[in-house]
Motif scaffolding. Structure first.
Motif, mmCIF file in Angstrom:
data_model
loop_
_atom_site.group_PDB
_atom_site.id
_atom_site.type_symbol
_atom_site.label_atom_id
_atom_site.label_comp_id
_atom_site.label_asym_id
_atom_site.label_seq_id
_atom_site.Cartn_x
_atom_site.Cartn_y
_atom_site.Cartn_z
ATOM 1 N N CYS A 24 68.462 36.018 43.985
ATOM 2 C CA CYS A 24 69.007 37.132 43.206
ATOM 3 C C CYS A 24 68.021 37.617 42.156
ATOM 4 C CB CYS A 24 70.297 36.713 42.520
ATOM 5 S SG CYS A 24 71.620 36.375 43.670
ATOM 6 N N THR A 25 67.903 38.934 42.073
ATOM 7 C CA THR A 25 67.071 39.557 41.061
ATOM 8 C C THR A 25 67.670 40.910 40.706
ATOM 9 O OG1 THR A 25 64.864 40.363 40.520
ATOM 10 C CG2 THR A 25 65.540 40.570 42.801
ATOM 11 N N LEU A 26 67.494 41.325 39.485
ATOM 12 C CA LEU A 26 67.973 42.633 39.041
ATOM 13 C C LEU A 26 66.800 43.566 38.753
ATOM 14 C CD1 LEU A 26 70.854 41.492 36.689
ATOM 15 C CD2 LEU A 26 70.963 42.162 39.076
ATOM 16 N N ARG A 27 65.654 43.225 39.281
ATOM 17 C CA ARG A 27 64.439 43.973 39.013
ATOM 18 C C ARG A 27 64.484 45.403 39.560
ATOM 19 N NH1 ARG A 27 59.530 41.183 41.571
ATOM 20 N NH2 ARG A 27 61.206 39.689 41.551
ATOM 21 N N HIS A 28 65.176 45.616 40.672
ATOM 22 C CA HIS A 28 65.146 46.919 41.330
ATOM 23 C C HIS A 28 66.323 47.810 40.944
ATOM 24 C CE1 HIS A 28 61.882 45.288 43.617
ATOM 25 N NE2 HIS A 28 62.645 44.280 44.007
ATOM 26 N N TRP A 32 71.273 51.941 34.183
ATOM 27 C CA TRP A 32 72.605 52.398 34.555
ATOM 28 C C TRP A 32 72.881 52.237 36.044
ATOM 29 C CZ3 TRP A 32 72.469 56.290 38.134
ATOM 30 C CH2 TRP A 32 71.266 56.970 38.263
ATOM 31 N N ARG A 33 71.894 51.931 36.853
ATOM 32 C CA ARG A 33 72.090 51.875 38.307
ATOM 33 C C ARG A 33 72.968 50.706 38.753
ATOM 34 N NH1 ARG A 33 66.166 53.484 40.666
ATOM 35 N NH2 ARG A 33 66.209 55.621 39.891
ATOM 36 N N LEU A 34 72.758 49.531 38.191
ATOM 37 C CA LEU A 34 73.559 48.370 38.601
ATOM 38 C C LEU A 34 75.036 48.536 38.240
ATOM 39 C CD1 LEU A 34 73.683 45.565 39.867
ATOM 40 C CD2 LEU A 34 73.199 44.620 37.617
ATOM 41 N N LEU A 39 80.542 49.589 40.015
ATOM 42 C CA LEU A 39 81.752 50.392 39.862
ATOM 43 C C LEU A 39 82.099 51.110 41.162
ATOM 44 C CD1 LEU A 39 83.933 51.429 37.900
ATOM 45 C CD2 LEU A 39 82.404 53.359 37.424
ATOM 46 N N GLN A 40 81.096 51.600 41.855
ATOM 47 C CA GLN A 40 81.321 52.258 43.140
ATOM 48 C C GLN A 40 81.930 51.281 44.148
ATOM 49 O OE1 GLN A 40 77.791 53.836 44.907
ATOM 50 N NE2 GLN A 40 78.879 54.842 46.553
ATOM 51 N N ALA A 41 81.430 50.060 44.193
ATOM 52 C CA ALA A 41 81.983 49.064 45.114
ATOM 53 C C ALA A 41 83.430 48.732 44.762
ATOM 54 C CB ALA A 41 81.123 47.799 45.094
ATOM 55 N N ILE A 42 83.721 48.576 43.486
ATOM 56 C CA ILE A 42 85.084 48.245 43.053
ATOM 57 C C ILE A 42 86.049 49.376 43.374
ATOM 58 C CG2 ILE A 42 86.521 47.838 41.010
ATOM 59 C CD1 ILE A 42 84.076 46.315 39.838
ATOM 60 N N LEU A 76 78.768 50.124 52.715
ATOM 61 C CA LEU A 76 77.411 50.606 52.419
ATOM 62 C C LEU A 76 76.985 50.251 50.993
ATOM 63 C CD1 LEU A 76 77.393 54.040 54.245
ATOM 64 C CD2 LEU A 76 76.107 51.985 54.838
ATOM 65 N N THR A 77 77.928 50.286 50.059
ATOM 66 C CA THR A 77 77.606 49.889 48.690
ATOM 67 C C THR A 77 77.264 48.408 48.622
ATOM 68 O OG1 THR A 77 79.079 51.592 47.841
ATOM 69 C CG2 THR A 77 78.442 49.864 46.311
ATOM 70 N N LEU A 78 78.006 47.580 49.359
ATOM 71 C CA LEU A 78 77.668 46.156 49.402
ATOM 72 C C LEU A 78 76.291 45.931 50.027
ATOM 73 C CD1 LEU A 78 80.957 44.309 50.381
ATOM 74 C CD2 LEU A 78 79.830 44.410 48.176
ATOM 75 N N LEU A 79 75.979 46.693 51.059
ATOM 76 C CA LEU A 79 74.667 46.583 51.681
ATOM 77 C C LEU A 79 73.561 46.964 50.701
ATOM 78 C CD1 LEU A 79 72.961 46.123 54.259
ATOM 79 C CD2 LEU A 79 73.253 48.569 54.708
ATOM 80 N N ILE A 80 73.753 48.034 49.969
ATOM 81 C CA ILE A 80 72.754 48.458 48.978
ATOM 82 C C ILE A 80 72.581 47.400 47.909
ATOM 83 C CG2 ILE A 80 72.348 50.121 47.111
ATOM 84 C CD1 ILE A 80 73.543 52.256 48.977
ATOM 85 N N LEU A 81 73.691 46.848 47.414
ATOM 86 C CA LEU A 81 73.591 45.797 46.404
ATOM 87 C C LEU A 81 72.879 44.567 46.944
ATOM 88 C CD1 LEU A 81 77.057 46.027 44.645
ATOM 89 C CD2 LEU A 81 74.827 46.496 43.636
ATOM 90 N N CYS A 82 73.156 44.208 48.191
ATOM 91 C CA CYS A 82 72.484 43.042 48.785
ATOM 92 C C CYS A 82 70.993 43.285 48.956
ATOM 93 C CB CYS A 82 73.108 42.704 50.136
ATOM 94 S SG CYS A 82 74.738 41.981 50.010
ATOM 95 N N VAL A 83 70.618 44.483 49.346
ATOM 96 C CA VAL A 83 69.194 44.769 49.555
ATOM 97 C C VAL A 83 68.447 44.802 48.228
ATOM 98 C CG1 VAL A 83 67.573 46.574 50.268
ATOM 99 C CG2 VAL A 83 69.444 45.930 51.765
ATOM 100 N N TYR A 84 68.982 45.495 47.247
ATOM 101 C CA TYR A 84 68.262 45.671 45.991
ATOM 102 C C TYR A 84 68.365 44.479 45.047
ATOM 103 C CZ TYR A 84 67.039 50.486 46.950
ATOM 104 O OH TYR A 84 66.494 51.607 47.492
ATOM 105 N N CYS A 85 69.357 43.613 45.212
ATOM 106 C CA CYS A 85 69.540 42.492 44.284
ATOM 107 C C CYS A 85 69.130 41.152 44.874
ATOM 108 C CB CYS A 85 70.993 42.436 43.820
ATOM 109 S SG CYS A 85 71.448 43.836 42.801
ATOM 110 N N THR A 86 68.524 41.125 46.052
ATOM 111 C CA THR A 86 68.051 39.877 46.644
ATOM 112 C C THR A 86 66.598 40.042 47.058
ATOM 113 O OG1 THR A 86 68.823 40.511 48.838
ATOM 114 C CG2 THR A 86 70.353 39.240 47.494
#
Length: 100
Positions: A24-28, A32-34, A39-42, A76-86
């Protein structure tokens, strides 16, 4: 000078960088993006749940379309979060992620 002394410095194994837990990383997703993606996923998950609460409808075509759109948005939001946060982002490379 022996041959071992010449090649000694370049043949030592390099230390691997420390692994993050689950990669896990929050670098990408900074700033305000994370929070926006979370919020979009929720909200899309809530839309799917609220759609499932509806028991009776007269014309269900719009409801089924809404279900498809909200479920697709959630996945798709979960996929984006998985790609950008791992570590997937570094594994595939920025150019391939941007292309997809």
């Amino acid at each position: 000078m022996e041959n071992g002394a010449v090649y000694n410095e370049t043949t030592e194994p390099q230390a691997k960088p420390p692994r993050r837990p689950l990669g896990c990383t929050l670098r990408h997703l900074r700033g305000w993006r994370l929070p926006t993606k979370a919020l979009q996923a929720i909200l899309s998950l809530l839309a799917v749940i609220f759609e499932e609460i509806v028991e009776d409808c007269i014309k269900c075509g719009g409801l089924y379309f809404f279900e498809f759109i909200s479920c697709s948005a959630f996945l798709l939001t979960l996929l984006i979060l998985c790609v950008y946060c791992t570590d997937v982002y570094e594994t595939f490379g920025e150019d391939k992620v941007q292309r997809v």
